[in-house]
Design a protein around this motif. Structure first.
Motif, PDB file in Angstrom:
ATOM      1  N   TRP A  31    -111.471 -27.685  51.755  1.00 16.74           N
ATOM      2  CA  TRP A  31    -112.528 -28.427  52.443  1.00 16.74           C
ATOM      3  C   TRP A  31    -113.681 -27.508  52.834  1.00 16.74           C
ATOM      4  CZ3 TRP A  31    -114.500 -27.786  57.402  1.00 16.74           C
ATOM      5  CH2 TRP A  31    -115.443 -28.736  57.800  1.00 16.74           C
ATOM      6  N   GLY A  32    -113.370 -26.350  53.370  1.00 14.84           N
ATOM      7  CA  GLY A  32    -114.429 -25.424  53.767  1.00 14.84           C
ATOM      8  C   GLY A  32    -115.273 -24.957  52.596  1.00 14.84           C
ATOM      9  N   LEU A  33    -114.638 -24.712  51.454  1.00 12.62           N
ATOM     10  CA  LEU A  33    -115.387 -24.258  50.272  1.00 12.62           C
ATOM     11  C   LEU A  33    -116.360 -25.323  49.777  1.00 12.62           C
ATOM     12  CD1 LEU A  33    -112.544 -22.462  48.255  1.00 12.62           C
ATOM     13  CD2 LEU A  33    -114.509 -21.385  49.388  1.00 12.62           C
ATOM     14  N   ILE A  34    -116.004 -26.602  49.901  1.00  7.31           N
ATOM     15  CA  ILE A  34    -116.880 -27.671  49.434  1.00  7.31           C
ATOM     16  C   ILE A  34    -117.888 -28.067  50.507  1.00  7.31           C
ATOM     17  CG2 ILE A  34    -116.942 -30.028  48.550  1.00  7.31           C
ATOM     18  CD1 ILE A  34    -114.159 -29.623  47.449  1.00  7.31           C
ATOM     19  N   ALA A  35    -117.457 -28.080  51.765  1.00  9.16           N
ATOM     20  CA  ALA A  35    -118.313 -28.591  52.831  1.00  9.16           C
ATOM     21  C   ALA A  35    -119.416 -27.615  53.214  1.00  9.16           C
ATOM     22  CB  ALA A  35    -117.469 -28.925  54.059  1.00  9.16           C
ATOM     23  N   ALA A  36    -119.144 -26.316  53.234  1.00  8.42           N
ATOM     24  CA  ALA A  36    -120.147 -25.355  53.691  1.00  8.42           C
ATOM     25  C   ALA A  36    -121.430 -25.436  52.871  1.00  8.42           C
ATOM     26  CB  ALA A  36    -119.562 -23.944  53.668  1.00  8.42           C
ATOM     27  N   PRO A  37    -121.401 -25.427  51.516  1.00 15.21           N
ATOM     28  CA  PRO A  37    -122.654 -25.568  50.762  1.00 15.21           C
ATOM     29  C   PRO A  37    -123.354 -26.899  51.007  1.00 15.21           C
ATOM     30  CG  PRO A  37    -120.891 -24.736  49.363  1.00 15.21           C
ATOM     31  CD  PRO A  37    -120.255 -25.190  50.628  1.00 15.21           C
ATOM     32  N   SER A  38    -122.602 -27.967  51.244  1.00 16.26           N
ATOM     33  CA  SER A  38    -123.241 -29.266  51.491  1.00 16.26           C
ATOM     34  C   SER A  38    -123.998 -29.265  52.813  1.00 16.26           C
ATOM     35  CB  SER A  38    -122.194 -30.374  51.472  1.00 16.26           C
ATOM     36  OG  SER A  38    -121.348 -30.292  52.600  1.00 16.26           O
ATOM     37  N   TYR A  39    -123.469 -28.602  53.823  1.00 19.92           N
ATOM     38  CA  TYR A  39    -124.197 -28.498  55.087  1.00 19.92           C
ATOM     39  C   TYR A  39    -125.470 -27.659  54.923  1.00 19.92           C
ATOM     40  CZ  TYR A  39    -120.084 -30.412  57.501  1.00 19.92           C
ATOM     41  OH  TYR A  39    -119.053 -31.226  57.927  1.00 19.92           O
ATOM     42  N   LEU A  40    -125.397 -26.596  54.126  1.00 16.21           N
ATOM     43  CA  LEU A  40    -126.605 -25.809  53.866  1.00 16.21           C
ATOM     44  C   LEU A  40    -127.635 -26.633  53.112  1.00 16.21           C
ATOM     45  CD1 LEU A  40    -125.052 -22.352  52.879  1.00 16.21           C
ATOM     46  CD2 LEU A  40    -126.179 -22.975  55.026  1.00 16.21           C
ATOM     47  N   LEU A  41    -127.188 -27.419  52.138  1.00 11.65           N
ATOM     48  CA  LEU A  41    -128.112 -28.292  51.418  1.00 11.65           C
ATOM     49  C   LEU A  41    -128.744 -29.308  52.363  1.00 11.65           C
ATOM     50  CD1 LEU A  41    -129.380 -29.410  48.830  1.00 11.65           C
ATOM     51  CD2 LEU A  41    -127.280 -30.745  48.480  1.00 11.65           C
ATOM     52  N   ALA A  42    -127.967 -29.835  53.274  1.00 14.49           N
ATOM     53  CA  ALA A  42    -128.523 -30.771  54.251  1.00 14.49           C
ATOM     54  C   ALA A  42    -129.598 -30.106  55.100  1.00 14.49           C
ATOM     55  CB  ALA A  42    -127.401 -31.316  55.138  1.00 14.49           C
ATOM     56  N   GLY A  43    -129.378 -28.844  55.490  1.00 11.97           N
ATOM     57  CA  GLY A  43    -130.399 -28.127  56.244  1.00 11.97           C
ATOM     58  C   GLY A  43    -131.676 -27.929  55.454  1.00 11.97           C
ATOM     59  N   LEU A  44    -131.550 -27.615  54.175  1.00 12.42           N
ATOM     60  CA  LEU A  44    -132.743 -27.457  53.332  1.00 12.42           C
ATOM     61  C   LEU A  44    -133.495 -28.776  53.197  1.00 12.42           C
ATOM     62  CD1 LEU A  44    -131.356 -25.141  50.498  1.00 12.42           C
ATOM     63  CD2 LEU A  44    -132.885 -24.518  52.374  1.00 12.42           C
ATOM     64  N   ALA A  61    -126.358 -36.122  52.115  1.00 13.21           N
ATOM     65  CA  ALA A  61    -125.845 -34.923  51.453  1.00 13.21           C
ATOM     66  C   ALA A  61    -124.613 -34.379  52.174  1.00 13.21           C
ATOM     67  CB  ALA A  61    -126.938 -33.851  51.397  1.00 13.21           C
ATOM     68  N   ALA A  62    -124.670 -34.344  53.502  1.00  9.31           N
ATOM     69  CA  ALA A  62    -123.523 -33.851  54.264  1.00  9.31           C
ATOM     70  C   ALA A  62    -122.327 -34.781  54.115  1.00  9.31           C
ATOM     71  CB  ALA A  62    -123.905 -33.708  55.734  1.00  9.31           C
ATOM     72  N   LEU A  63    -122.575 -36.098  54.119  1.00  7.74           N
ATOM     73  CA  LEU A  63    -121.473 -37.048  54.000  1.00  7.74           C
ATOM     74  C   LEU A  63    -120.807 -36.951  52.629  1.00  7.74           C
ATOM     75  CD1 LEU A  63    -120.136 -39.331  55.687  1.00  7.74           C
ATOM     76  CD2 LEU A  63    -121.664 -40.922  54.518  1.00  7.74           C
ATOM     77  N   LEU A  64    -121.609 -36.821  51.584  1.00  6.08           N
ATOM     78  CA  LEU A  64    -121.044 -36.715  50.237  1.00  6.08           C
ATOM     79  C   LEU A  64    -120.289 -35.401  50.057  1.00  6.08           C
ATOM     80  CD1 LEU A  64    -123.975 -38.154  48.094  1.00  6.08           C
ATOM     81  CD2 LEU A  64    -121.744 -39.203  48.486  1.00  6.08           C
ATOM     82  N   GLY A  65    -120.870 -34.313  50.547  1.00  6.94           N
ATOM     83  CA  GLY A  65    -120.256 -33.013  50.324  1.00  6.94           C
ATOM     84  C   GLY A  65    -119.110 -32.678  51.245  1.00  6.94           C
ATOM     85  N   LEU A 180    -122.118 -38.485  62.549  1.00  5.45           N
ATOM     86  CA  LEU A 180    -120.860 -38.221  63.254  1.00  5.45           C
ATOM     87  C   LEU A 180    -119.711 -38.028  62.278  1.00  5.45           C
ATOM     88  CD1 LEU A 180    -119.292 -38.092  65.953  1.00  5.45           C
ATOM     89  CD2 LEU A 180    -118.996 -40.564  65.769  1.00  5.45           C
ATOM     90  N   THR A 181    -119.627 -38.888  61.265  1.00  6.41           N
ATOM     91  CA  THR A 181    -118.538 -38.790  60.298  1.00  6.41           C
ATOM     92  C   THR A 181    -118.641 -37.534  59.455  1.00  6.41           C
ATOM     93  OG1 THR A 181    -118.497 -41.209  60.194  1.00  6.41           O
ATOM     94  CG2 THR A 181    -117.324 -40.029  58.467  1.00  6.41           C
ATOM     95  N   ALA A 182    -119.872 -37.118  59.131  1.00 11.13           N
ATOM     96  CA  ALA A 182    -120.062 -35.919  58.318  1.00 11.13           C
ATOM     97  C   ALA A 182    -119.938 -34.632  59.115  1.00 11.13           C
ATOM     98  CB  ALA A 182    -121.434 -35.959  57.643  1.00 11.13           C
TER      99      ALA A 182
END
Length: 405
Positions: A31-44, A61-65, A180-182
């Protein structure tokens, strides 16, 4: 708000990136390997896109990733934490033998620390099986945990929203619910296990129903909560006292009788058939009183104290008792006057219980956190006082009648 959104995404990315480094559970690391890049993408996306679409795109983006992709991957491969298997096995036992608990426990996964109604979330697996990719995912108990969580929070929002005449408000809860869910608070639990999500949802909904003078609905929802996990039992006196304070004794008594009666109708037959298994697996096992200890082992104060032996274990239980008595005094001295106040009281009691319990996880704190956050978002106010309706304008005196002619 771009800086606040970016900061939240960076904190979430750092939280997720820590799991591949510190966790010894393979599903959490994935989960961490997939979620961390998605949170960075959400920030961008928060920085690069126009303001009118940045928040929605970042939340998507955060919800999908952080939720959809890792959940689909784990569900398709049949990987999950042990509690998912326990719930699905409980449903299988209920259908085949009529009993929700194994009569003899030899290993930690033989224990079922949940009350009988939790087995309902394992029924889709028994009905659909796992013969293909669709049934493998659709029958997964995590999908139904998440669905119950989402439906209950949307219903609580609809009850607590300030204005009921604005039809454009139908989409208002979607962005807060997606964020909240993401968030790591919910996303990690949803992807790897999710067994506490229904409890979070029904507790929020019960407080909203009590606030809006729905004693029958509140009683039924409280009964569902009290037959899922014993940690939901403090919600019953809090919601009943809220109804009593706002609407009187009769609605409060109606809610209490419905919730207690429905709960007993579910639990008593199981107790009569499997009293020893119910006591050992639902009560003694979570408290660390069985020969096989619960795997819940986050370094919270209660767990640390329990590590010092019987004396530390006794001190831990004593602190939980003292905290419960303190919250009960607070509840009686200053009864809640709104869903926000009731949720705050329940969150305070559960936080004390989770922190000082002999066994607990950081993930358990998701329940009090959502209780603090969601009613405030729905009601669009921070304080727990009940809003006072604006005074009506005084009617102007009629003009004197003019003589005819």
């Amino acid at each position: 708000m771009r800086s606040v959104q970016l900061l939240g995404c960076l904190v979430a990315a750092g939280w997720a990136a820590a799991f591949p480094l510190v966790s010894d559970l393979e599903n959490q690391r994935l989960w961490g390997l997939i979620a961390a890049p998605s949170y960075l993408l959400a920030g961008l996306l928060c920085l690069a896109l126009p303001r009118r679409v940045a928040s929605r795109a970042a939340a998507a983006a955060a919800l999908l990733g952080a939720v959809v992709a890792p959940l689909a991957l784990l569900a398709l491969t049949g990987r999950h934490q042990s509690e998912v298997m326990v719930v699905e096995r409980s449903a299988h036992l209920l259908l085949t033998t009529g009993d929700a608990y194994l009569p003899h426990t030899a290993v930690v996964t033989d224990y079922n620390p949940y009350l009988p109604a939790m087995s309902l979330f394992g029924m889709p697996r028994q009905l659909l099986g796992s013969s293909n990719a669709f049934t493998q995912v659709a029958g997964d108990a995590r999908i139904w945990f998440a669905l119950a969580f989402v439906v209950c929070l949307l219903a609580a929002w609809r009850l607590l929203r300030p204005s009921r005449r604005n039809t454009t408000d139908l989409r208002a809860p979607l962005l807060p619910l997606a964020v909240l869910t993401a968030s790591p608070l919910i996303a990690l639990a949803l992807v790897v296990g999710g067994v506490d999500l229904p409890l979070i949802g029904v507790c929020c909904l019960a407080m909203a129903l009590a606030d809006r003078d729905r004693p029958v609905g509140a009683g039924l929802v409280l009964a569902l909560a009290c037959t899922l996990k014993w940690t939901a039992w403090p919600a019953l006196p809090v919601a009943v006292l809220l109804i009593w304070h706002l609407y009187g004794r009769r609605p409060a008594a109606r809610a209490a009788l419905i919730s207690v009666g429905a709960s007993l109708a579910v639990i008593v037959p199981v107790w009569l058939r499997q009293s020893d298994a119910l006591r050992d697996q639902v009560v003694r096992f979570p408290l660390g009183l069985t020969a096989i200890r619960t795997p819940a082992g986050s370094p919270l104060p209660g767990k640390v104290l329990a590590g010092f032996g019987p004396t530390g274990h006794t001190i831990s239980l004593a602190l939980v008792t003292v905290g419960a008595v303190g919250v009960a005094i607070w509840l009686l001295a200053r009864p809640p006057v709104s869903a926000i106040g009731a949720a705050d009281l329940l969150a305070a009691g559960l936080t004390i219980a989770f922190i000082f319990a002999p066994a607990g996880r950081f993930g358990y704190l998701g329940l009090p956190a959502v209780l603090l956050i969601w009613p405030r978002l729905a009601a669009r106010r921070w304080n727990s006082r009940r809003p006072v309706p604006p005074p009506r304008a005084a009617a102007e005196p009629p003009l004197p009648a003019l003589p005819l002619g």
